[in-house]
Structure formats: structure tokens, C-alpha cells
Design an enzyme around this catalytic site. Structure first.
Site, mmCIF file in Angstrom:
data_model
loop_
_atom_site.group_PDB
_atom_site.id
_atom_site.type_symbol
_atom_site.label_atom_id
_atom_site.label_comp_id
_atom_site.label_asym_id
_atom_site.label_seq_id
_atom_site.Cartn_x
_atom_site.Cartn_y
_atom_site.Cartn_z
ATOM 1 C CE1 TYR A 174 -13.445 6.474 3.743
ATOM 2 C CE2 TYR A 174 -14.678 4.990 5.169
ATOM 3 C CZ TYR A 174 -13.504 5.325 4.520
ATOM 4 O OH TYR A 174 -12.410 4.510 4.642
ATOM 5 N N GLY A 205 0.774 -1.245 0.000
ATOM 6 C CA GLY A 205 0.000 0.000 0.000
ATOM 7 C C GLY A 205 0.797 1.283 0.000
ATOM 8 C CE LYS A 230 -10.729 1.705 5.113
ATOM 9 N NZ LYS A 230 -9.470 1.022 4.730
ATOM 10 C CG LEU A 247 -2.735 9.377 -4.488
ATOM 11 C CD1 LEU A 247 -2.359 10.718 -5.096
ATOM 12 C CD2 LEU A 247 -1.891 8.252 -5.096
ATOM 13 C CB ALA A 248 -6.374 7.193 -0.140
ATOM 14 C CE LYS A 283 -4.943 18.791 4.405
ATOM 15 N NZ LYS A 283 -4.667 19.938 5.276
ATOM 16 C CG ASP A 312 -4.766 -4.636 -9.121
ATOM 17 O OD1 ASP A 312 -5.637 -5.165 -8.406
ATOM 18 O OD2 ASP A 312 -4.955 -3.595 -9.765
ATOM 19 C CB VAL A 313 -5.283 -6.782 -3.745
ATOM 20 C CG1 VAL A 313 -4.059 -6.366 -2.935
ATOM 21 C CG2 VAL A 313 -6.274 -5.619 -3.876
ATOM 22 C CB ILE A 360 -4.776 -2.048 -0.098
ATOM 23 C CG1 ILE A 360 -3.291 -2.088 -0.486
ATOM 24 C CG2 ILE A 360 -5.690 -2.209 -1.311
ATOM 25 C CD1 ILE A 360 -2.838 -3.416 -1.042
HETATM 26 P P1 NAD Z 1 -2.524 5.957 -0.277
HETATM 27 O O1 NAD Z 1 -3.226 6.397 -1.506
HETATM 28 O O2 NAD Z 1 -1.153 6.412 -0.085
HETATM 29 O O3 NAD Z 1 -2.580 4.354 -0.172
HETATM 30 C C1 NAD Z 1 -3.624 3.588 -0.704
HETATM 31 C C2 NAD Z 1 -2.974 2.427 -1.418
HETATM 32 O O4 NAD Z 1 -3.938 1.501 -1.881
HETATM 33 C C3 NAD Z 1 -2.139 2.871 -2.634
HETATM 34 O O5 NAD Z 1 -0.810 2.469 -2.460
HETATM 35 C C4 NAD Z 1 -2.799 2.128 -3.788
HETATM 36 O O6 NAD Z 1 -1.867 1.729 -4.769
HETATM 37 C C5 NAD Z 1 -3.380 0.936 -3.045
HETATM 38 N N1 NAD Z 1 -4.397 0.233 -3.818
HETATM 39 C C6 NAD Z 1 -5.642 0.644 -4.199
HETATM 40 N N2 NAD Z 1 -6.237 -0.279 -4.959
HETATM 41 C C7 NAD Z 1 -5.352 -1.327 -5.060
HETATM 42 C C8 NAD Z 1 -5.382 -2.577 -5.740
HETATM 43 N N3 NAD Z 1 -6.436 -2.971 -6.486
HETATM 44 N N4 NAD Z 1 -4.295 -3.400 -5.618
HETATM 45 C C9 NAD Z 1 -3.216 -3.021 -4.897
HETATM 46 N N5 NAD Z 1 -3.131 -1.830 -4.252
HETATM 47 C C10 NAD Z 1 -4.192 -1.006 -4.341
HETATM 48 O O7 NAD Z 1 -3.475 6.438 0.922
HETATM 49 P P2 NAD Z 1 -3.462 6.102 2.492
HETATM 50 O O8 NAD Z 1 -4.314 7.148 3.092
HETATM 51 O O9 NAD Z 1 -2.080 5.899 2.968
HETATM 52 O O10 NAD Z 1 -4.284 4.725 2.562
HETATM 53 C C11 NAD Z 1 -3.799 3.553 3.171
HETATM 54 C C12 NAD Z 1 -4.880 2.914 4.039
HETATM 55 O O11 NAD Z 1 -5.163 3.768 5.137
HETATM 56 C C13 NAD Z 1 -6.207 2.671 3.318
HETATM 57 O O12 NAD Z 1 -6.729 1.428 3.724
HETATM 58 C C14 NAD Z 1 -7.075 3.790 3.852
HETATM 59 O O13 NAD Z 1 -8.439 3.440 3.820
HETATM 60 C C15 NAD Z 1 -6.554 3.868 5.262
HETATM 61 N N6 NAD Z 1 -6.895 5.088 5.985
HETATM 62 C C16 NAD Z 1 -6.578 6.322 5.457
HETATM 63 C C17 NAD Z 1 -6.900 7.478 6.164
HETATM 64 C C18 NAD Z 1 -6.595 8.849 5.608
HETATM 65 O O14 NAD Z 1 -7.234 9.817 6.015
HETATM 66 N N7 NAD Z 1 -5.624 9.000 4.717
HETATM 67 C C19 NAD Z 1 -7.542 7.376 7.409
HETATM 68 C C20 NAD Z 1 -7.837 6.103 7.930
HETATM 69 C C21 NAD Z 1 -7.509 4.973 7.199
HETATM 70 O O1 0WE Z 2 -10.164 5.306 3.287
HETATM 71 C C1 0WE Z 2 -10.039 6.441 2.901
HETATM 72 C C2 0WE Z 2 -10.062 6.743 1.417
HETATM 73 C C3 0WE Z 2 -9.975 5.513 0.560
HETATM 74 C C4 0WE Z 2 -10.310 5.782 -0.893
HETATM 75 C C5 0WE Z 2 -9.937 6.933 -1.564
HETATM 76 C C6 0WE Z 2 -10.255 7.091 -2.906
HETATM 77 C C7 0WE Z 2 -9.948 8.355 -3.670
HETATM 78 C C8 0WE Z 2 -9.829 8.110 -5.153
HETATM 79 C C9 0WE Z 2 -10.993 4.807 -1.581
HETATM 80 N N1 0WE Z 2 -11.306 4.937 -2.891
HETATM 81 C C10 0WE Z 2 -10.948 6.049 -3.553
HETATM 82 N N2 0WE Z 2 -11.289 6.148 -4.879
HETATM 83 C C11 0WE Z 2 -10.843 7.138 -5.683
HETATM 84 O O2 0WE Z 2 -11.223 7.228 -6.857
HETATM 85 N N3 0WE Z 2 -9.930 7.448 3.828
HETATM 86 C C12 0WE Z 2 -10.107 7.135 5.221
HETATM 87 C C13 0WE Z 2 -9.704 8.865 3.483
HETATM 88 C C14 0WE Z 2 -11.031 9.514 3.311
HETATM 89 O O3 0WE Z 2 -11.722 9.403 2.157
HETATM 90 C C15 0WE Z 2 -12.935 10.034 2.344
HETATM 91 C C16 0WE Z 2 -13.008 10.562 3.645
HETATM 92 C C17 0WE Z 2 -11.778 10.202 4.275
HETATM 93 C C18 0WE Z 2 -11.381 10.506 5.680
HETATM 94 C C19 0WE Z 2 -14.002 10.191 1.458
HETATM 95 C C20 0WE Z 2 -15.130 10.885 1.876
HETATM 96 C C21 0WE Z 2 -15.209 11.397 3.168
HETATM 97 C C22 0WE Z 2 -14.149 11.243 4.066
#
Ligand code: NAD
Ligand code: 0WE
Length: 276
Positions: free
Chosen positions: A164, A21, A171, A203-204, A201, A72-73, A100
Site C-alpha cells: 500500500y 468517485g 491516507k 476497480l481500485a 473488490k 479530474d481533481v 477518490i
Molecule cells: P473506484 O476505482 O471505484 O473509485 C476510485 C475513483 O477515484 C474512481 O472513480 C476514479 O475515477 C477516481 N479518481 C482517481 N484519480 C482521479 C482524478 N485525478 N480525478 C478525479 N477522479 C479520480 O474504487 P473504490 O475502491 O470505490 O475507491 C473509492 C475510495 O475508497 C478511494 O479513496 C479508496 O482509497 C477508498 N477505499 C477503498 C477500499 C477498497 O478496498 N476498495 C478500502 C478503503 C478505502
Molecule cells: O485505496 C485503495 C486503492 C487506491 C488505489 C488503487 C490503484 C490501482 C491502480 C490507488 N492508486 C492506484 N493506482 C493504480 O494504478 N485501497 C484501499 C484498495 C487497496 O489497494 C491496495 C491495497 C488495498 C486494500 C494496494 C496494496 C495493498 C492493499
């Protein structure tokens, strides 16, 4: 060498693990990887497709890892190849980090009941929840009996967070998967936990409709009146994946500045804004 801001030590010395991830330097998985490396862990990384290799390779190299696997998972052949490569390189594995999640962009805006399609639901749960079960099963097959795994989750599983939507349902499933996996692997001494991080902050989290408001609200309404720092998430990961975490399994541990614990805003700008 690992970032100096991560305390160094030997808590992970002799342990080998897979990080799934990392997309770039802002990824939560990258903060976790740096913390584990600073404590002596040996790491392998998966990346999602050639486009991300360019970003992930220098990061992996900076913590002394030369094991980068395209995975890719949703691709069974790539999942097979990933764990076959780890078995032939290391024989045994000590830990797994699953960070992921994905839902189609159309699923993450507007009304949950109207926006959630069968395909959108299936793919969000497949990528964001089933992938932990799948990777966990494959990891356990080559894991030492005191191993550990973690995944990353978010409060949207327990409470409604606008937009969300289906990710909240995914989740909730992921956290339930964590408990069932903990029960299955517990007798072997393998622990399975989830970290529920506050908004960070990455990418996701970029480009989410209500992003600016969400970060402001989380800061104002959390116990610590601040946003979540991925270093705290990395610290929790170190605890859960090292022997410090002994006897802790099936848990969802919140690292969110106490946002989850608050029922009504404390004195401060948020309450002030509601004054007559
Ligand atoms: P990130 O975008 O850096 O990481 C998300 C990762 O998921 C990326 O590396 C992407 O390549 C991978 N991914 C998505 N689809 C995939 C697939 N089909 N196969 C393989 N990899 C795949 O963002 P992040 O915020 O570091 O997210 C990591 C985890 O943390 C996620 O599970 C997200 O839900 C969770 N999370 C994020 C936040 C937040 O606010 N950023 C808060 C709580 C939990
Ligand atoms: O888990 C997440 C985000 C995961 C995510 C992000 C994207 C952006 C791009 C899953 N799928 C996608 N698909 C895309 O096309 N978080 C915890 C971060 C997050 O995302 C939100 C949040 C928070 C916090 C979306 C709506 C509201 C709050």
C-alpha cells in the site's frame, strides 16, 4: 429507482449533494449514492474523463440524476467549472462525498523506501489527500450551515499494509486533513468525517499484487470473520451525512468487520494454521 436492497426512507429528503468517485457499479461511491438516493437525496456526480461517462451516466440516471460533470481533481479549470455548475443549478449544497484515490502503479509494489519517488509521492498526496481539501473548500463556499462531507480512507494509514506504501502516507494525510477541515468548518455547523473501509473488490482494489491473500487474511483475522460489504459503508455514510450524525465531526470511523480492533487472531482457521 434505487436498488431495493438499500432501505428507503426520508432521512435525506430535501438534501442535495455531490458524489465524486463513481467509476462503475462496484465503486464504493456508487453504494453510497444509492443509499442516499433511497433516503430521498438529490444527487450530482463527477466522473474522471469521457471514458468513464459511458459507465457513470446510466447509474446516475437510475437514481434520477441528470447532473454529470467531467472533473479530474488535478485540473483547476474543471474543479472551478464543477462547483460553478452546482451553484447555478442548485444555489446551495448540503453534502459532499469524496471517494477518490490514486498513486502510480510503480509506487504500489515492493519496498516503500525504495519505490517512493518525489513525483510519485507528490501525485499520490495531491490526488488522494489535497483533492479533499480543495473540493471541501469549494463545497463549503456554497454549503448550507448544517451541511456535511465525508471521505474514504483505509487502515494502511495507521498500520503497515504490504504494497500500500505511499497510499498509506496519503491516507494518513487525508485523515489529518479531515480533522483540520472539521475544525475550520465546525463553527458553521458543517461536519467533516472519514470512513475507514476494509478491503472491497472495486476497480481500485483490482490488480493489486497480493489481492487474493489480502481478502483471505482480512476475512480470517477480522472480528466478524468476513469481508467488508460496501452496504455497511453506505450505511455509515448515510449516518454521517444525515442529521443522525449531529455532533459527530473530525472522526475516522472504521467499517471493516472489526479488523482494526483485533491484536491477535481469535479461535478459527488463522490460529489453527499456526498450531504445532
Ligand atoms: P473506484 O476505482 O471505484 O473509485 C476510485 C475513483 O477515484 C474512481 O472513480 C476514479 O475515477 C477516481 N479518481 C482517481 N484519480 C482521479 C482524478 N485525478 N480525478 C478525479 N477522479 C479520480 O474504487 P473504490 O475502491 O470505490 O475507491 C473509492 C475510495 O475508497 C478511494 O479513496 C479508496 O482509497 C477508498 N477505499 C477503498 C477500499 C477498497 O478496498 N476498495 C478500502 C478503503 C478505502
Ligand atoms: O485505496 C485503495 C486503492 C487506491 C488505489 C488503487 C490503484 C490501482 C491502480 C490507488 N492508486 C492506484 N493506482 C493504480 O494504478 N485501497 C484501499 C484498495 C487497496 O489497494 C491496495 C491495497 C488495498 C486494500 C494496494 C496494496 C495493498 C492493499
Amino acid at each position: 429507482m434505487a436498488d431495493q436492497a438499500f432501505p428507503t426512507g426520508t432521512l435525506m429528503a430535501g438534501k442535495r449533494g455531490l458524489i465524486m468517485g463513481v467509476a462503475n457499479k462496484n465503486s464504493i461511491a456508487w453504494a453510497i449514492a444509492q443509499q442516499l438516493a433511497a433516503q430521498g437525496a438529490e444527487l450530482a456526480f463527477t466522473y474522471q474523463g469521457e471514458k468513464l461517462l459511458r459507465r457513470v451516466k446510466p447509474l446516475a440516471e437510475s437514481v434520477g440524476s441528470d447532473t454529470l460533470l467531467d472533473c479530474d481533481v488535478t485540473n483547476d479549470d474543471q474543479m472551478d467549472a464543477t462547483f460553478a455548475a452546482l451553484e447555478s443549478k442548485w444555489g446551495k449544497l448540503d453534502f459532499l462525498v469524496h471517494a477518490i484515490a490514486f498513486a502510480g502503479k510503480d509506487q504500489l509494489a515492493g519496498s516503500f523506501i525504495d519505490q517512493t519517488t518525489r513525483e510519485g509521492f507528490k501525485s499520490a498526496l495531491d490526488i488522494s489527500a489535497y483533492s479533499f481539501v480543495d473540493a471541501g473548500r469549494r463545497a463549503a463556499a456554497i454549503m448550507n450551515d448544517d451541511g456535511a462531507m465525508i471521505t474514504l480512507t483505509y487502515l494502511g494509514s495507521e498500520r503497515v499494509i504490504p504494497n500500500y506504501n505511499v497510499m498509506g502516507v496519503a491516507k494518513a494525510a487525508l485523515e489529518a486533513c479531515t480533522r483540520y477541515m472539521a475544525a475550520d468548518l465546525g463553527p458553521r455547523g458543517i461536519r467533516v468525517n472519514a470512513i475507514s473501509a476494509g478491503p472491497i473488490k472495486t476497480l481500485a482494489a483490482a490488480g493489486i499484487g497480493s489481492g487474493r491473500h489480502m481478502f483471505r487474511f482480512n476475512k480470517a483475522a477480522s472480528a466478524m470473520q468476513d469481508n467488508t460489504d460496501s452496504k455497511g459503508v453506505a450505511g455509515a455514510a448515510l449516518y454521517l451525512l444525515s442529521d443522525l450524525g449531529l455532533s459527530c465531526t473530525g472522526e475516522t470511523h472504521h467499517v471493516d468487520g472489526g479488523f482494526h480492533a483485533i491484536g491477535m487472531p481469535q479461535e478459527g482457521p488463522l490460529r489453527e494454521s499456526l498450531a504445532e
